[in-house]
Design an enzyme around this catalytic site. Sequence first.
Site, PDB file in Angstrom:
ATOM      1  CG  HIS A  39      -0.424   0.313   2.514  1.00  0.00           C
ATOM      2  ND1 HIS A  39      -0.093  -0.651   3.444  1.00  0.00           N
ATOM      3  CD2 HIS A  39      -0.143   1.508   3.106  1.00  0.00           C
ATOM      4  CE1 HIS A  39       0.361  -0.068   4.542  1.00  0.00           C
ATOM      5  NE2 HIS A  39       0.345   1.238   4.363  1.00  0.00           N
ATOM      6  CG  ASP A  62      -0.027  -3.985   2.809  1.00  0.00           C
ATOM      7  OD1 ASP A  62       0.452  -3.460   1.790  1.00  0.00           O
ATOM      8  OD2 ASP A  62      -0.353  -3.342   3.826  1.00  0.00           O
ATOM      9  CB  SER A 102       2.827   2.045   6.134  1.00  0.00           C
ATOM     10  OG  SER A 102       1.539   2.167   6.659  1.00  0.00           O
TER      11      SER A 102
END
Length: 294
Positions: free
Chosen positions: A106, A152, A246
């Site tokens: 992402h 992911d 992230s």
Amino acid sequence: MNGSLFSKMKPIFVFLALPAVIWAYPQTKLFQSDWQDFSLRRIFIEPDNLDSPKFDPGLRIVNGYEVSPHQIPYQVWIIFRMTPGAGGWGCGGSLITRRFVLTAAHCILWAGLAEVYLGVHNISSDETNRIIVTTKKLTGHPDYNPTNITNDVGVIDLEQEIELNKFIDVVKLPGLGDLNELYEGENARVSGWGKTAGDGNSSDVLLAVNGTVLANTDCKAVFSIFQDSEICILGSGGEGICDGDSGGPLVAGDVQIGVVSYGTRDCVYGYPSFFARVTSFLDWIVENSDYVVQ
């Protein structure tokens, strides 16, 4: 999944402005940046039932501790941009070989290039040991699904081999003998430069928190979208991931077992944080990088 579940759990990208700072480039200057334009990327979803009992204490890299400079030499900071000179967003990552970085899918989504900062501790300081590499070779997992946040993971090809030293080194990934390892109950550490509170600022220095790896059944009790190809941890005193973390590494001992993926809106106290499980993606990582599994 049924419609009511989707109404409760909508993955959303969060873009929150970083403080204005100027980073000096030790190599050839790449782009002139207005750092106020940069944001922190993270996916959040709503728990299945906000009124249900929370895990306590909860977590976010909120209440983290500053690590010793270059204690985590494989940690990298990444600015992703759609086009050269455009605004971008920040994520973490880890150096897995002298040429490849592991991060979240992402983070790569919509990016046309990445500026990878290696050998950094304080991202607002001109550190002489820091290297910045710009590359357009970004590969997100082809089956990444932003609806239920599966697969992911992504890799970045630096297009050159990096010289390793005490400031920059590679992390070890699980071996072939670890493919069935769940790591339940193990102490793990996650690190990053993300926000220090759900409504706070990002950190200039690298922070880390420790947590316990939960059983898959406990992870799924919080978010029913949880898959066995993911892993979640619970901090020991209100710590955990937040916006900007992230793609960063979750490490047990000296082995990276997870990639920061998602959590609750505003890094809510009392809930675990979620990661892509590295053992589930070893084959894909090998196929898309020069990493060799031991």
